[in-house]
Design a protein around this motif. Sequence first.
Motif, PDB file in Angstrom:
ATOM      1  N   GLU A  80       0.738  -1.275   0.017  1.00 36.89           N
ATOM      2  CA  GLU A  80      -0.025  -0.078   0.036  1.00 36.89           C
ATOM      3  C   GLU A  80       0.718   1.302   0.174  1.00 36.89           C
ATOM      4  O   GLU A  80       0.656   2.197  -0.777  1.00 36.89           O
ATOM      5  N   LEU A  81       1.977   1.273   0.910  1.00 37.58           N
ATOM      6  CA  LEU A  81       2.735   2.292   0.993  1.00 37.58           C
ATOM      7  C   LEU A  81       3.561   2.536  -0.583  1.00 37.58           C
ATOM      8  O   LEU A  81       3.810   3.891  -1.081  1.00 37.58           O
ATOM      9  N   THR A  82       3.861   1.554  -1.056  1.00 39.83           N
ATOM     10  CA  THR A  82       4.538   1.398  -2.401  1.00 39.83           C
ATOM     11  C   THR A  82       3.758   2.291  -3.265  1.00 39.83           C
ATOM     12  O   THR A  82       4.081   3.057  -4.067  1.00 39.83           O
ATOM     13  N   VAL A  83       2.442   2.005  -3.545  1.00 40.73           N
ATOM     14  CA  VAL A  83       1.644   2.536  -4.354  1.00 40.73           C
ATOM     15  C   VAL A  83       1.466   4.138  -3.915  1.00 40.73           C
ATOM     16  O   VAL A  83       1.205   4.868  -4.981  1.00 40.73           O
ATOM     17  N   GLN A  84       1.522   4.359  -2.871  1.00 39.96           N
ATOM     18  CA  GLN A  84       1.148   5.611  -2.259  1.00 39.96           C
ATOM     19  C   GLN A  84       2.569   6.466  -2.884  1.00 39.96           C
ATOM     20  O   GLN A  84       2.463   7.820  -3.266  1.00 39.96           O
ATOM     21  N   PHE A  85       3.608   6.034  -2.690  1.00 37.14           N
ATOM     22  CA  PHE A  85       4.801   6.592  -2.921  1.00 37.14           C
ATOM     23  C   PHE A  85       4.906   6.904  -4.707  1.00 37.14           C
ATOM     24  O   PHE A  85       5.198   7.714  -5.034  1.00 37.14           O
ATOM     25  N   GLU A  86       4.500   5.823  -5.167  1.00 37.76           N
ATOM     26  CA  GLU A  86       4.368   5.882  -6.686  1.00 37.76           C
ATOM     27  C   GLU A  86       3.460   6.946  -7.187  1.00 37.76           C
ATOM     28  O   GLU A  86       3.713   7.766  -8.211  1.00 37.76           O
ATOM     29  N   GLU A  87       2.410   6.997  -6.230  1.00 31.02           N
ATOM     30  CA  GLU A  87       1.316   8.195  -7.013  1.00 31.02           C
ATOM     31  C   GLU A  87       1.906   9.577  -6.540  1.00 31.02           C
ATOM     32  O   GLU A  87       1.617  10.230  -7.225  1.00 31.02           O
ATOM     33  N   ALA A  88       2.643   9.529  -5.540  1.00 34.18           N
ATOM     34  CA  ALA A  88       3.153  10.935  -5.053  1.00 34.18           C
ATOM     35  C   ALA A  88       4.135  11.253  -6.264  1.00 34.18           C
ATOM     36  O   ALA A  88       4.340  12.385  -6.327  1.00 34.18           O
ATOM     37  N   ILE A  89       4.825  10.293  -6.678  1.00 32.83           N
ATOM     38  CA  ILE A  89       6.278  10.716  -7.672  1.00 32.83           C
ATOM     39  C   ILE A  89       5.422  10.966  -8.763  1.00 32.83           C
ATOM     40  O   ILE A  89       5.614  12.147  -9.666  1.00 32.83           O
ATOM     41  N   ASN A  90       4.328  10.383  -9.194  1.00 29.30           N
ATOM     42  CA  ASN A  90       3.574  10.802 -10.343  1.00 29.30           C
ATOM     43  C   ASN A  90       3.282  12.135 -10.266  1.00 29.30           C
ATOM     44  O   ASN A  90       3.185  12.844 -11.355  1.00 29.30           O
ATOM     45  N   ASN A  91       2.507  12.542  -9.145  1.00 30.80           N
ATOM     46  CA  ASN A  91       1.894  14.005  -9.105  1.00 30.80           C
ATOM     47  C   ASN A  91       2.965  14.886  -8.901  1.00 30.80           C
ATOM     48  O   ASN A  91       2.852  15.985  -9.669  1.00 30.80           O
ATOM     49  N   LEU A  92       4.083  14.689  -8.348  1.00 27.61           N
ATOM     50  CA  LEU A  92       5.180  15.575  -8.587  1.00 27.61           C
ATOM     51  C   LEU A  92       5.757  15.815  -9.752  1.00 27.61           C
ATOM     52  O   LEU A  92       6.058  16.933 -10.356  1.00 27.61           O
ATOM     53  N   ASP A  93       5.778  14.876 -10.495  1.00 22.05           N
ATOM     54  CA  ASP A  93       6.169  14.702 -11.933  1.00 22.05           C
ATOM     55  C   ASP A  93       5.505  15.778 -12.745  1.00 22.05           C
ATOM     56  O   ASP A  93       6.052  16.636 -13.498  1.00 22.05           O
TER      57      ASP A  93
END
Length: 543
Positions: free
Chosen positions: A373-386
Amino acid sequence: MDIQTIVFTFLGGLGIFLFGLKFMSEGLQKVAGDRLRDILDKFTSNPFLGVIAGIIVTVLIQSSSGSTVLTIGLVNAGFMSLQQAIGVIMGANIGTTVTAFIIGIKVSAYALPIMFVGTFLLFFFKNKKVNHYGQVIMGFGALFYGLELMGEGVSPLRNVQAFEQLTVSMSENPILGVLIGVIFTVAVQSSSASIGLLQQLYEQGAMTLPAALPVLFGDNIGTTITAVFAAIGASLAAKRAALTHVIFNLIGATLVLVLLVPYTNLVSYLQGALNLNPAMTIAFAHGIFNVSNTLIQIPFVGLLAYIVVKLIPGKETEIEYKAKHLDTSFVYRSPAIALGQAKLETLRMAELAEKGLSEVWQYIKTNQRRHAELTVQFEEAINNLDHKITDYLVLISERSLSDENSKLHSVLMDTVRDLERVGDHMENLMELVEYQLTNKVEISEDAQKDLEEMFLLTSKTLNKAIQALDKNDIDLAQQCIMDEEEIDSMERKLRKKHILRVNEGRCSGSAGIVFVDMVSNLERIGDHAVNIAETVIEDKTNE
């Protein structure tokens, strides 16, 4: 009408109603797109705005459960605080009453032609937007057609003595009505369906107003169970948001039961004064209850959040999706400062990539769902910042930049792209673990040790690349390039070792596929780390 026909008509109607509601809700979400998340993101700076955002989103998707789940995700992501989420949940309770008002309008006679229009848009147009609107219209028509069938199924109940006695019991003992409402809503997992049924029973004369209102309050409590089920095994934030929903509706139901007699008189008065049909009467009762409940409890949002945190203690891992450093005013005042801010945000994005990679490894080692779950959240956060950093850099590029700043701008654009790809490979690794768990694929102890060795090297290489970017250090960048050559060599060596293990029967073929794909993703993360390091070297070389 015989019993079989009654049961089949009712169940068929309920099924079509639930299908129509879900189909319409999905269509509305497709039409709205990312705007739902934007509404919740932008208009939740305080609980009052949160209520308005909750109403809007719930009306748009016709599902209080859907907007509550979306809110839970945003709390998880650090987009909003628990207090802001409570406001949205309160608003969702008001927004969901719109379905009851729509039912009260009585367009059942046009349900079939509405379904035809929706089907026509779905099947005779290739434009996706038109298809989405067709889905909404088709679902809307199916909702009313199902409701009409439900009404036909329950209409004979008014002549059944046992049911008449049950309604008398509910009038005399409101708690019984509340329990029936809770049980039915939990059973069908839709407060809109249970309230729609209640509207039909009241319209058919099978239930009196004093008996119907407690069932209505029970429906409101029952709808919280969906959020509770969604929160089982989920994060601390999800559990707290679900508990907030339960407490909010329980307090509201308790207050209105204490004032049940005057409340029933008020609804009865409005029915006569406004000449409301039975279905609209229940809709008004539902709307007044939820609006009043929100107005009473909204001043105590802080207290409610405090109680929930005390009941579910613990420290939650919060991941901030929002950009911290991207102030657009700097773009116009000083592009050089704006570039510095963009670099700070890029480094924060890199930090999220490192943390996400660490969570993936914990998931590989422990198989604990929380790490996924945390991995997915980190990946979504990275996409948002991208998206945010790229948009910010595009704004900066429109200004006049010195040669030095132009080079930094290019470095940041390339780095953001590479970090986004690191996030994708993180997600790939997580999905490989999920495949492994779902299909009961066993990876040998030797293979696990090999993975750990390669993971540590990849993680170290990525860290050096980020440090090189942060400090503009050419030595660290060159070390990163040498490490990546070692990663490439290790990948070739580990592939050969694993083929040997498979040939010797120490590892299965499916385990071999998972292992090789994991190694491949780690190697690609190394490639992106080198890309970051090379941009630092090029920038320094061209000075």
